[in-house]
Design a protein around this motif. Structure first.
Motif, PDB file in Angstrom:
ATOM      1  N   LYS A 310       0.763  -1.424   0.024  1.00  0.00           N
ATOM      2  CA  LYS A 310      -0.065   0.013  -0.021  1.00  0.00           C
ATOM      3  C   LYS A 310       0.871   1.216   0.154  1.00  0.00           C
ATOM      4  O   LYS A 310       0.626   2.339  -0.602  1.00  0.00           O
ATOM      5  N   ALA A 311       1.896   1.205   1.061  1.00  0.00           N
ATOM      6  CA  ALA A 311       3.045   2.232   0.934  1.00  0.00           C
ATOM      7  C   ALA A 311       3.453   2.659  -0.578  1.00  0.00           C
ATOM      8  O   ALA A 311       3.595   3.653  -1.038  1.00  0.00           O
ATOM      9  N   LEU A 312       4.085   1.591  -1.169  1.00  0.00           N
ATOM     10  CA  LEU A 312       4.643   1.815  -2.413  1.00  0.00           C
ATOM     11  C   LEU A 312       3.538   2.201  -3.725  1.00  0.00           C
ATOM     12  O   LEU A 312       4.206   3.078  -4.299  1.00  0.00           O
ATOM     13  N   LEU A 313       2.276   1.504  -3.337  1.00  0.00           N
ATOM     14  CA  LEU A 313       1.568   2.153  -4.456  1.00  0.00           C
ATOM     15  C   LEU A 313       0.895   3.696  -4.295  1.00  0.00           C
ATOM     16  O   LEU A 313       0.866   4.269  -5.120  1.00  0.00           O
ATOM     17  N   ASP A 314       1.014   3.846  -3.046  1.00  0.00           N
ATOM     18  CA  ASP A 314       0.792   5.581  -2.593  1.00  0.00           C
ATOM     19  C   ASP A 314       1.799   6.065  -3.236  1.00  0.00           C
ATOM     20  O   ASP A 314       1.434   7.274  -4.066  1.00  0.00           O
TER      21      ASP A 314
END
Length: 320
Positions: A310-314
């Motif tokens: 989720k952090a990478l995608l954000d």
């Protein structure tokens, strides 16, 4: 206009209230079932598929794909044995029923003797248990299907199968997503592995040229192959229907699975390359290390992976 990259949860075969609640708590909306536990010895029935989809939708989630039917549904087709035409007809029925039930993607593989590992208890970071593979331990493994099946045979069988199945998928509105061999070695148990390289996947997409045919891009398997995963993402781009977002340490003939932040590749670069390639599908954690006091399915390992993803995608989305 297609959807943006998004996350999903998979690697389970039975829907429970607890699992659906866990998915919602992670902030994920999409679900993939792996070899769904449904009735049927030869194919899956329409009403069972429909009830599966609505069961997930009633929980506020979406069934994004089914990955794998039982190997017995099409083992004769993979090996070119008597009964393959009957199995192809049954598979056609399953695909038609999926289309009617509103399930858009069927992931599949071409490994009649399945995924191989030589250890499922290899120590990983902090004592987490991971799987590993050492080709030296299985080079002399017994034949799994009675005789040797050459690469030429497996390609002939694949061509026969996919050219029969793809028109059915097109008519049903179902997309087929091809998974790499795991591990991607030339042969195991006497059965050749043909989806084990960039060249193999390029050939497979040419054999089955269709807008309804694409890739289940298992990044872990591509990492097992060695350098080249980013080039493969750039080449196949929109043909990638969904991604197994995992990594390993080492490459064939020896590797072990790992947390996604310590493998062979920079997973931030992988995520960014997917976006730049035009990929608009979903990503699942796939295999995860078994953490301390984890469940058999790996709730803790998956929660860690999803948080990281989720952090990478954000970040990638903010980069545009």
């Amino acid at each position: 206009m297609g959807e943006a990259m998004r996350l999903a949860i998979g690697q389970f075969n039975t829907v429970t209230d607890e699992l659906l609640q866990f998915v919602r708590q992670l902030g994920v909306r999409n679900v993939l079932l792996n070899t769904a536990r449904l009735p049927g010895e030869t194919h899956w029935a329409y009403m069972d598929l429909l009830h599966l989809r609505t069961r997930i939708e009633d929980a506020g989630l979406r069934l994004a794909a089914l990955e794998n039917v039982p190997v017995g549904f099409y083992a004769q087709a993979m090996l070119g044995l008597p009964g393959r035409d009957e199995q192809i007809e049954h598979m056609s029925t399953t695909i038609r029923n999926m289309g009617k039930a509103g399930i858009p993607i069927l992931g599949y593989h071409w490994m009649p003797n399945g995924v191989w590992r030589t250890s499922r208890t290899t120590p990983g970071r902090g004592g987490a248990k991971v799987t590993s593979f050492d080709m030296a331990l299985v080079e002399d493994a017994p034949l799994t299907h009675g005789r040797v099946y050459s690469a030429d045979e497996m390609w002939d069988n694949y061509r026969y199968y996919i050219q029969a199945i793809l028109p059915v998928a097109e008519e049903a509105g179902v997309k087929l997503a091809l998974h790499p061999d795991d591990p991607p070695v030339p042969s195991l148990g006497g059965v050749a592995r043909i989806m084990n390289s960039f060249e193999g996947f390029k050939r497979a997409m040419e054999v089955g040229e269709s807008p309804n045919h694409g890739l289940d891009f298992c990044h872990g398997c591509w990492s097992e192959m060695g350098p080249g995963a980013l080039d493969a993402i750039r080449f196949f781009g929109p043909k990638i229907l969904y991604v197994h977002f995992r990594d390993v340490q080492g490459t064939v003939p020896n590797f072990q699975e790992s947390f996604i932040d310590e493998g062979n590749n920079d997973m931030a670069e992988v995520m960014l390359t997917l976006k730049q390639s035009g990929f608009t599908g979903f990503l699942i954690p796939d295999h995860v290390p078994h953490m301390v006091e984890d469940t058999p399915w790996g709730h803790r390992g998956r929660a860690y992976a999803i948080g990281y993803m989720k952090a990478l995608l954000d970040v990638v989305d903010r980069l545009g």
